[in-house]
Design a protein around this motif. Structure first.
Motif, PDB file in Angstrom:
ATOM      1  N   LEU A 286     -49.949   9.594  -3.469  1.00 57.98           N
ATOM      2  CA  LEU A 286     -51.324   9.912  -2.755  1.00 57.98           C
ATOM      3  C   LEU A 286     -52.015  10.991  -3.317  1.00 57.98           C
ATOM      4  O   LEU A 286     -53.154  11.213  -3.043  1.00 57.98           O
ATOM      5  N   LYS A 287     -50.972  12.019  -3.770  1.00 60.55           N
ATOM      6  CA  LYS A 287     -51.922  13.242  -4.246  1.00 60.55           C
ATOM      7  C   LYS A 287     -51.263  13.279  -5.895  1.00 60.55           C
ATOM      8  O   LYS A 287     -50.154  13.123  -6.347  1.00 60.55           O
ATOM      9  N   SER A 288     -52.085  13.526  -7.010  1.00 61.63           N
ATOM     10  CA  SER A 288     -51.928  13.602  -8.382  1.00 61.63           C
ATOM     11  C   SER A 288     -51.369  15.021  -8.751  1.00 61.63           C
ATOM     12  O   SER A 288     -51.549  15.964  -7.760  1.00 61.63           O
ATOM     13  N   LEU A 289     -50.449  14.905  -9.547  1.00 57.23           N
ATOM     14  CA  LEU A 289     -49.658  16.165 -10.072  1.00 57.23           C
ATOM     15  C   LEU A 289     -50.449  16.620 -11.299  1.00 57.23           C
ATOM     16  O   LEU A 289     -51.188  16.076 -11.979  1.00 57.23           O
ATOM     17  N   SER A 290     -50.136  17.995 -11.497  1.00 55.93           N
ATOM     18  CA  SER A 290     -50.612  18.611 -12.600  1.00 55.93           C
ATOM     19  C   SER A 290     -49.443  18.448 -13.672  1.00 55.93           C
ATOM     20  O   SER A 290     -49.821  18.366 -14.763  1.00 55.93           O
ATOM     21  N   SER A 291     -48.394  18.378 -13.282  1.00 53.88           N
ATOM     22  CA  SER A 291     -47.153  18.189 -14.264  1.00 53.88           C
ATOM     23  C   SER A 291     -46.070  17.920 -13.560  1.00 53.88           C
ATOM     24  O   SER A 291     -45.802  17.879 -12.362  1.00 53.88           O
ATOM     25  N   GLY A 292     -45.074  17.145 -14.279  1.00 51.19           N
ATOM     26  CA  GLY A 292     -43.521  16.956 -13.456  1.00 51.19           C
ATOM     27  C   GLY A 292     -43.704  15.251 -13.512  1.00 51.19           C
ATOM     28  O   GLY A 292     -44.645  14.706 -14.021  1.00 51.19           O
ATOM     29  N   GLU A 293     -42.364  14.764 -13.405  1.00 49.79           N
ATOM     30  CA  GLU A 293     -42.497  13.248 -13.275  1.00 49.79           C
ATOM     31  C   GLU A 293     -41.296  12.928 -12.275  1.00 49.79           C
ATOM     32  O   GLU A 293     -40.353  13.631 -11.907  1.00 49.79           O
TER      33      GLU A 293
ATOM     34  N   TYR B 110     -53.879  22.204  -5.198  1.00 53.23           N
ATOM     35  CA  TYR B 110     -55.057  21.847  -4.439  1.00 53.23           C
ATOM     36  C   TYR B 110     -56.204  22.537  -4.867  1.00 53.23           C
ATOM     37  O   TYR B 110     -56.260  23.927  -4.568  1.00 53.23           O
ATOM     38  N   GLY B 111     -57.267  21.897  -5.621  1.00 54.75           N
ATOM     39  CA  GLY B 111     -58.424  22.827  -6.113  1.00 54.75           C
ATOM     40  C   GLY B 111     -57.659  23.773  -7.362  1.00 54.75           C
ATOM     41  O   GLY B 111     -56.967  23.410  -7.909  1.00 54.75           O
ATOM     42  N   LYS B 112     -57.805  25.090  -7.234  1.00 57.61           N
ATOM     43  CA  LYS B 112     -57.249  26.079  -7.703  1.00 57.61           C
ATOM     44  C   LYS B 112     -55.895  26.657  -7.263  1.00 57.61           C
ATOM     45  O   LYS B 112     -55.178  27.438  -8.014  1.00 57.61           O
ATOM     46  N   THR B 113     -55.600  26.251  -6.019  1.00 61.15           N
ATOM     47  CA  THR B 113     -54.163  26.754  -5.656  1.00 61.15           C
ATOM     48  C   THR B 113     -53.096  25.975  -5.928  1.00 61.15           C
ATOM     49  O   THR B 113     -53.050  24.734  -5.665  1.00 61.15           O
ATOM     50  N   LYS B 114     -52.245  26.773  -6.307  1.00 65.02           N
ATOM     51  CA  LYS B 114     -50.992  25.902  -6.652  1.00 65.02           C
ATOM     52  C   LYS B 114     -49.999  25.866  -5.315  1.00 65.02           C
ATOM     53  O   LYS B 114     -49.876  26.980  -4.757  1.00 65.02           O
ATOM     54  N   VAL B 115     -49.524  24.820  -5.256  1.00 69.45           N
ATOM     55  CA  VAL B 115     -48.876  24.634  -3.891  1.00 69.45           C
ATOM     56  C   VAL B 115     -47.602  24.062  -4.068  1.00 69.45           C
ATOM     57  O   VAL B 115     -46.671  24.272  -3.169  1.00 69.45           O
ATOM     58  N   LEU B 116     -47.139  23.612  -5.157  1.00 66.06           N
ATOM     59  CA  LEU B 116     -45.717  23.339  -5.575  1.00 66.06           C
ATOM     60  C   LEU B 116     -45.681  23.874  -6.943  1.00 66.06           C
ATOM     61  O   LEU B 116     -46.338  23.574  -7.887  1.00 66.06           O
ATOM     62  N   THR B 117     -44.441  24.420  -7.029  1.00 66.31           N
ATOM     63  CA  THR B 117     -44.008  25.015  -8.462  1.00 66.31           C
ATOM     64  C   THR B 117     -42.691  24.211  -8.667  1.00 66.31           C
ATOM     65  O   THR B 117     -41.697  24.589  -8.162  1.00 66.31           O
ATOM     66  N   ASP B 118     -42.557  23.657  -9.833  1.00 66.31           N
ATOM     67  CA  ASP B 118     -41.488  23.080 -10.499  1.00 66.31           C
ATOM     68  C   ASP B 118     -40.555  22.243  -9.398  1.00 66.31           C
ATOM     69  O   ASP B 118     -39.192  22.876  -9.277  1.00 66.31           O
ATOM     70  N   VAL B 119     -41.028  21.543  -8.522  1.00 69.73           N
ATOM     71  CA  VAL B 119     -40.036  21.230  -7.282  1.00 69.73           C
ATOM     72  C   VAL B 119     -39.077  19.938  -8.044  1.00 69.73           C
ATOM     73  O   VAL B 119     -39.800  18.960  -8.654  1.00 69.73           O
ATOM     74  N   SER B 120     -37.907  20.067  -8.105  1.00 67.21           N
ATOM     75  CA  SER B 120     -37.038  18.990  -8.613  1.00 67.21           C
ATOM     76  C   SER B 120     -35.905  18.683  -7.341  1.00 67.21           C
ATOM     77  O   SER B 120     -35.540  19.443  -6.794  1.00 67.21           O
ATOM     78  N   LEU B 121     -35.917  17.224  -7.263  1.00 66.99           N
ATOM     79  CA  LEU B 121     -34.799  16.846  -6.290  1.00 66.99           C
ATOM     80  C   LEU B 121     -34.451  15.381  -6.823  1.00 66.99           C
ATOM     81  O   LEU B 121     -35.045  14.816  -7.655  1.00 66.99           O
ATOM     82  N   HIS B 122     -33.267  14.858  -6.076  1.00 69.07           N
ATOM     83  CA  HIS B 122     -32.777  13.649  -6.500  1.00 69.07           C
ATOM     84  C   HIS B 122     -32.549  12.988  -5.021  1.00 69.07           C
ATOM     85  O   HIS B 122     -31.878  13.815  -4.153  1.00 69.07           O
ATOM     86  N   VAL B 123     -32.433  11.562  -4.872  1.00 68.80           N
ATOM     87  CA  VAL B 123     -31.827  10.816  -3.914  1.00 68.80           C
ATOM     88  C   VAL B 123     -31.009   9.723  -4.613  1.00 68.80           C
ATOM     89  O   VAL B 123     -31.417   9.025  -5.351  1.00 68.80           O
ATOM     90  N   ASP B 124     -29.827   9.847  -3.833  1.00 62.39           N
ATOM     91  CA  ASP B 124     -28.577   8.610  -4.317  1.00 62.39           C
ATOM     92  C   ASP B 124     -29.031   7.385  -3.589  1.00 62.39           C
ATOM     93  O   ASP B 124     -29.598   7.477  -2.322  1.00 62.39           O
TER      94      ASP B 124
END
Ligand SMILES: Nc1ncnc2c1ncn2[C@@H]1O[C@H](COP(=O)(O)OP(=O)(O)O)[C@@H](O)[C@H]1O
Ligand SMILES: [Mg+2]
Lengths: 297, 237
Positions: free
Chosen positions: B53-60, B14-28
């Motif tokens: 609704l929110k853009s990412l800086s990285s990840g997929e 959010y702006g310059k604040t990193k609010v998520l770092t490398d979050v990975s998860l899966h749902v079956d």
């Protein structure tokens, strides 16, 4: 004061008020949907009047057809302006852009657009006042009172437009989406709807109403490049008096301002607009949210 | 078997604040997965990043093997992910019925919509009773039911719910829990974001724990239920 004069003044008030109602419904649809306070709305009105001058006066098209075309063309102009200016401004916003800053930036963009449209018209048509001959010169005699058919037509046309808008807003899916988007655009997105085109439509619809208003008033007023400037400020007043987000409030506010102007000109002359401002201040000091608006308690 | 939803290394600012770092998860398929964490941990942001609704800086993120990162939110809904946002985002000035109709916007088959509406009304009779009232006049719990009903009408494969128990009475929380179970039995996968960890772990098959934007723990709900750290931090010792 004779009953004849009184009836005349009321009729003038109603026809003038009708035009403000159309203008302000347009402003309201735009501001609620896109959150843009569009100062160029008065120039769309002015362009609508020039459209009538071109289509009806010069090209001799049918009056009703010219009016509908004026509305459609201004709707298109509105859509183009939205996509080329306001959408671009909007894309520069980030999550950290505050609401007041968003409002200010798009309002400033609209002031720029206002100047471009007005100066462009000036270059194209000159300062010369253009007249549009009235298609309904007849006077109707009711008892002792003579009233102008043209003014009656203006009022009737405004009523028809209001009914059509009511139908659109409350009886169609698009209307449902328009009401939803003004409350919470995200909820509309999450229903799988591409809000971008809805916002373009909002802006186009509002602009079409301004074009239509300018077109229908053209036979009564002289058509000049600066005719939109007074009308925008009075329209903003009507918006405040009626209250943002209330169609009933808009209609009430438009008629009230029409009455104040009509009677003000008759009895106070040139300071009629001052009278309108004072009236508005008085109303707002008792009801800061407008007569019926969302912000009214 | 590839998971229904696979999220890899989400990083969000959010702006310059990193609010998520490398979050990975899966749902079956048919799974209930919960994301728990304290206020401000990044749960809402995770859902918003998935739903576009929110853009990412990285990840997929991949949904049924389609890459969804970078798609606009309205297209992600169309692929089958519904998002019930935090604070029950109902459309207060519209009627209950209009709220539901908006949920069914994507579907043109009137008969099927009517059938599904009946099912929703059967489950939430109060919504039927109040269908012509404005949604804003409903109680908190009823609004949550409306928000869930609207999401169901998108006909999703996966519903993401952001703190559905927030601000509800214990009885309503139980009701929401039963509803979630029932939706899941109908074959819809669920991501449940909660601060109410007890409720969430009781409902879920698996869970992730978020702390200051990082995924610090994951496991089956029963494992996490017994985990000392989870007990101390989220289940009140
Ligand atoms: N719109 C926003 N602008 C700036 N910072 C935000 C915004 N939304 C959330 N944050 C920040 O991101 C972090 C994670 O928030 P959030 O995802 O809402 O957490 P949770 O849902 O777990 O309570 C918090 O530190 C919060 O302050
Ligand atoms: Mg949250």
């Amino acid at each position: 004061m004779t009953p004849g004069l009184l009836a005349q003044l009321f009729l003038n008030a109603l026809s003038l008020g009708s035009v403000y109602v159309l203008m302000v419904l347009g402003l309201d649809i735009i501001i609620r949907g896109t959150k843009i306070l569009n100062f160029a709305h008065g120039q769309f009105y002015m362009l609508g009047a020039y459209m009538l001058f071109l289509l009806f006066q010069i090209m001799h098209l049918d009056f009703a057809l010219s009016l509908v075309l004026a509305g459609l063309i201004l709707g298109l102009v509105g859509a183009i302006c939205y996509m080329s200016i306001f959408h671009v401004v909007r894309q520069r916003f980030t999550v950290t852009t505050t609401f007041s800053y968003r409002l200010l930036l798009s309002a400033m963009a609209s002031v720029g657009l206002m100047m471009i449209l007005q100066q462009g018209t000036l270059l194209l048509f000159g300062t010369e006042e253009r007249g549009v001959k009235t298609p309904f010169p007849q006077m109707i005699d009711i008892l002792d009172v003579r009233i102008s058919l043209m003014r009656v037509i203006v009022i009737l046309a405004a009523i028809v437009i209001c009914l059509l808008l009511y139908f659109l807003m409350y009886k169609t899916t698009l209307g449902k989406i328009l009401r939803a988007i003004s409350y919470d655009p995200e909820a509309v997105t999450l229903a799988g709807i591409n809000t971008r085109w809805i916002l373009v439509f909002c802006f186009a619809l509002g602009s079409a109403l301004a074009g239509f208003a300018g077109g229908i008033i053209a036979p009564l007023f002289s058509v000049t490049p600066d005719m939109g400037t007074d009308v925008i400020f009075l329209s903003l007043l009507v918006l405040l008096v009626g209250g943002i987000g209330s169609y009933k409030g808009t209609i009430l506010g438009g008629l009230l301002v029409g009455l104040a102007l009509s009677f003000g000109f008759q009895f106070l002359g040139g300071i009629a607009e001052l009278f309108v401002f004072l009236l508005v201040i008085a109303i707002l000091s008792f009801r800061p949210g407008g007569l019926l608006g969302e912000a009214a308690d | 078997m590839t998971p229904l939803l696979e999220v890899r290394n989400l990083t969000v600012y959010y702006g310059k604040t990193k609010v998520l770092t490398d979050v990975s998860l899966h749902v079956d398929e048919k799974e209930i997965v919960t994301i728990i964490g304290a206020n401000g941990a990044g749960k809402t942001t995770t859902l918003r990043a998935i739903s576009g609704l929110k853009s990412l800086s990285s990840g997929e993120a991949y949904f049924r093997n389609n890459k969804i990162t970078g798609l606009p939110a309205y297209k992600i809904v169309r692929l089958g992910i519904s998002h019930v946002p935090e604070g029950r985002k109902i459309l207060a000035p519209l009627s209950v019925m209009e709220n539901l109709e908006l949920g069914a916007y994507l579907w043109k088959d009137k008969k099927e919509i009517a059938g599904q509406l009946d099912a929703i009304f059967e489950h939430f009779p109060i919504l039927k009773e109040r269908r012509n009232q404005t949604a804003g006049s409903l109680s908190g719990g009823e609004q949550q039911m409306l928000a869930i009903g609207r999401a169901l009408l998108n006909r999703p494969k996966l519903i993401m719910m952001d703190e559905p128990s927030m601000g509800l009475s214990p009885i309503m929380v139980g009701e929401v829990g039963r509803t979630i179970k029932e939706i899941n039995r109908g074959g819809i996968s669920i991501i449940l974001v909660e601060q109410n960890a007890r409720m969430a772990l009781n409902l879920a098959d698996r869970a992730y724990v978020l702390e200051t934007g990082k995924c610090v723990l994951e496991g089956t709900a029963s494992e996490l239920h017994e985990d000392e750290r989870v007990k101390n931090a989220y289940l009140g010792g």
